[in-house]
Design a protein around this motif. Structure first.
Motif, PDB file in Angstrom:
ATOM      1  N   ILE A   1     -29.568  -2.279 -15.752  1.00 50.55           N
ATOM      2  CA  ILE A   1     -28.749  -1.269 -15.084  1.00 50.55           C
ATOM      3  C   ILE A   1     -29.601  -0.060 -14.711  1.00 50.55           C
ATOM      4  CG2 ILE A   1     -26.696   0.187 -15.264  1.00 50.55           C
ATOM      5  CD1 ILE A   1     -25.657  -1.642 -17.477  1.00 50.55           C
ATOM      6  N   ALA A   2     -29.556   0.329 -13.429  1.00 50.24           N
ATOM      7  CA  ALA A   2     -30.297   1.512 -12.972  1.00 50.24           C
ATOM      8  C   ALA A   2     -29.438   2.769 -13.156  1.00 50.24           C
ATOM      9  CB  ALA A   2     -30.651   1.353 -11.497  1.00 50.24           C
ATOM     10  N   VAL A   3     -30.055   3.777 -13.761  1.00 45.84           N
ATOM     11  CA  VAL A   3     -29.393   5.060 -14.021  1.00 45.84           C
ATOM     12  C   VAL A   3     -30.360   6.172 -13.605  1.00 45.84           C
ATOM     13  CG1 VAL A   3     -28.485   6.567 -15.867  1.00 45.84           C
ATOM     14  CG2 VAL A   3     -28.065   4.099 -15.974  1.00 45.84           C
ATOM     15  N   GLN A   4     -29.815   7.265 -13.041  1.00 44.16           N
ATOM     16  CA  GLN A   4     -30.678   8.391 -12.660  1.00 44.16           C
ATOM     17  C   GLN A   4     -31.398   8.930 -13.902  1.00 44.16           C
ATOM     18  OE1 GLN A   4     -28.755  12.004 -11.318  1.00 44.16           O
ATOM     19  NE2 GLN A   4     -30.489  12.541 -10.006  1.00 44.16           N
ATOM     20  N   LYS A   5     -32.696   9.114 -13.788  1.00 43.67           N
ATOM     21  CA  LYS A   5     -33.499   9.513 -14.952  1.00 43.67           C
ATOM     22  C   LYS A   5     -33.157  10.914 -15.437  1.00 43.67           C
ATOM     23  CE  LYS A   5     -38.250  10.125 -16.543  1.00 43.67           C
ATOM     24  NZ  LYS A   5     -37.835   9.839 -17.922  1.00 43.67           N
ATOM     25  N   SER A   6     -33.087  11.847 -14.499  1.00 45.64           N
ATOM     26  CA  SER A   6     -32.847  13.224 -14.900  1.00 45.64           C
ATOM     27  C   SER A   6     -32.227  13.964 -13.739  1.00 45.64           C
ATOM     28  CB  SER A   6     -34.192  13.828 -15.320  1.00 45.64           C
ATOM     29  OG  SER A   6     -34.115  15.215 -15.289  1.00 45.64           O
ATOM     30  N   GLY A   7     -30.942  14.231 -13.838  1.00 39.15           N
ATOM     31  CA  GLY A   7     -30.251  14.900 -12.745  1.00 39.15           C
ATOM     32  C   GLY A   7     -28.781  15.029 -13.049  1.00 39.15           C
ATOM     33  N   ARG A   8     -28.019  15.319 -12.019  1.00 33.90           N
ATOM     34  CA  ARG A   8     -26.593  15.585 -12.180  1.00 33.90           C
ATOM     35  C   ARG A   8     -25.791  14.417 -12.700  1.00 33.90           C
ATOM     36  NH1 ARG A   8     -24.769  19.963  -8.682  1.00 33.90           N
ATOM     37  NH2 ARG A   8     -26.628  20.815  -7.725  1.00 33.90           N
ATOM     38  N   LEU A   9     -26.270  13.183 -12.465  1.00 33.71           N
ATOM     39  CA  LEU A   9     -25.470  12.016 -12.845  1.00 33.71           C
ATOM     40  C   LEU A   9     -25.851  11.457 -14.211  1.00 33.71           C
ATOM     41  CD1 LEU A   9     -25.557  10.151  -9.395  1.00 33.71           C
ATOM     42  CD2 LEU A   9     -24.013  11.973 -10.166  1.00 33.71           C
ATOM     43  N   THR A  10     -26.989  11.916 -14.728  1.00 34.96           N
ATOM     44  CA  THR A  10     -27.568  11.280 -15.921  1.00 34.96           C
ATOM     45  C   THR A  10     -26.647  11.343 -17.141  1.00 34.96           C
ATOM     46  OG1 THR A  10     -29.740  11.861 -15.070  1.00 34.96           O
ATOM     47  CG2 THR A  10     -29.629  11.186 -17.381  1.00 34.96           C
ATOM     48  N   ASP A  11     -26.271  12.549 -17.564  1.00 32.27           N
ATOM     49  CA  ASP A  11     -25.479  12.670 -18.800  1.00 32.27           C
ATOM     50  C   ASP A  11     -24.123  11.996 -18.679  1.00 32.27           C
ATOM     51  OD1 ASP A  11     -27.545  13.975 -19.971  1.00 32.27           O
ATOM     52  OD2 ASP A  11     -26.632  15.978 -19.920  1.00 32.27           O
ATOM     53  N   LYS A  12     -23.478  12.173 -17.527  1.00 32.78           N
ATOM     54  CA  LYS A  12     -22.143  11.585 -17.365  1.00 32.78           C
ATOM     55  C   LYS A  12     -22.213  10.066 -17.388  1.00 32.78           C
ATOM     56  CE  LYS A  12     -19.575  15.355 -15.389  1.00 32.78           C
ATOM     57  NZ  LYS A  12     -19.614  16.287 -14.276  1.00 32.78           N
ATOM     58  N   THR A  13     -23.268   9.510 -16.801  1.00 33.55           N
ATOM     59  CA  THR A  13     -23.413   8.050 -16.793  1.00 33.55           C
ATOM     60  C   THR A  13     -23.714   7.531 -18.201  1.00 33.55           C
ATOM     61  OG1 THR A  13     -24.149   8.115 -14.499  1.00 33.55           O
ATOM     62  CG2 THR A  13     -24.683   6.134 -15.767  1.00 33.55           C
ATOM     63  N   LEU A  14     -24.624   8.204 -18.899  1.00 27.35           N
ATOM     64  CA  LEU A  14     -24.956   7.757 -20.254  1.00 27.35           C
ATOM     65  C   LEU A  14     -23.760   7.938 -21.193  1.00 27.35           C
ATOM     66  CD1 LEU A  14     -28.620   9.106 -20.372  1.00 27.35           C
ATOM     67  CD2 LEU A  14     -27.905   6.712 -20.188  1.00 27.35           C
TER      68      LEU A  14
END
Ligand code: PRT
Ligand code: ZN
Length: 217
Positions: free
Chosen positions: A10-23
């Motif tokens: 699964i690809a997830v943004q490393k560091s940005g606006r979507l990172t914490d919410k996705t994790l």
């Protein structure tokens, strides 16, 4: 074999606006990870899943190519890339819009007034399509960031940029005149063939997201 890896990647943004919410969403549906701040490839502790942490711009292509099976990324990025992927669902966070904005006290008042003018954006594909559909001819100036200062620098007459609160536009003396595209984070899937095991895991993830969303409403 149908695919080269066994774990669902699964690809997830490393560091940005979507990172914490996705994790947080992944943790919320019961997928547990160790140490995701330190590594680019992170194993899930309790399922046959791994995360690849990359720049959001790279996510649609990685999923299209089948390097990753799923990705969490903004609809704006998926649409701008014209990626050949399947959108499984919207996730309700990372909500923003791509919109046209112009200087508050400038000569232009509406999008028609921008005919023949210069528009700065990081979204040339979506922006060009918007003006073409209206039969307007604009010169698109593609910038990778700080688009909102382009009018003051006289690089452009208007901009097309992501807006959430509108605070950035206001701080730069710009007003929004038209929305191009509504965006939120999407869960996307590769169109490459997947093993039975991966398909089963994807169904499980989707079911759990469904349950998680219902519970949090
Ligand atoms: O490093 P990497 O390439 O991974 O990250 P990035 O800097 O390209 O992206 P990032 O983390 O800024 O944004 C990731 C995604 O968040 C975007 O692709 C959108 O899907 C979503 N998103 C939601 C936003 C915003 N809201 C947003 N407000 N992305 C950017 N902005 C910026 C906008 O570009 C402008 O500069 O915030 C400013 C406007 O915000 P307001 O609140 O002042 O209107
Ligand atoms: Zn990016």
């Amino acid at each position: 074999t149908l695919d080269s890896t066994t774990s669902l990647r699964i690809a997830v943004q490393k560091s940005g606006r979507l990172t914490d919410k996705t994790l947080n969403l992944l943790e919320g549906i019961g997928l547990h990870f160790d140490d995701y701040k330190r590594s680019l490839l992170v194993k899930c502790l309790n399922f046959d899943v791994e995360l690849l942490l990359i720049r959001d711009d790279d996510i649609p292509e990685y999923v299209e190519d089948g390097v990753c099976d799923l990705g969490f990324v903004g609809a704006n990025t998926v649409a701008e890339d014209e990626a050949d992927v399947t959108i499984l669902r919207g996730l309700g966070y990372g909500v923003c819009r791509l919109a046209i904005a112009i200087p508050k006290n400038g000569s232009a008042q509406n999008v028609e007034d921008l005919d023949g003018k210069k528009i700065a954006t990081s979204y040339p594909v979506l922006t060009r399509k918007f003006f073409e559909d209206k039969g307007l001819n604009v010169d698109i100036i593609t910038l990778s960031g700080s688009v909102e200062i382009a009018p003051r620098l006289e690089i452009a007459d208007g901009i097309s940029d992501l807006v959430s609160t509108g605070g950035t536009l206001k701080a730069n003396g710009l007003v929004e005149i038209e929305k191009i595209f509504d965006s939120e984070t999407q869960l996307i899937q590769t169109n490459k063939p997947l093993s039975e095991g991966k398909q089963k895991m994807i169904r499980k993830i989707l079911q759990r997201i469904e349950g998680h969303k219902k519970a949090s409403q």
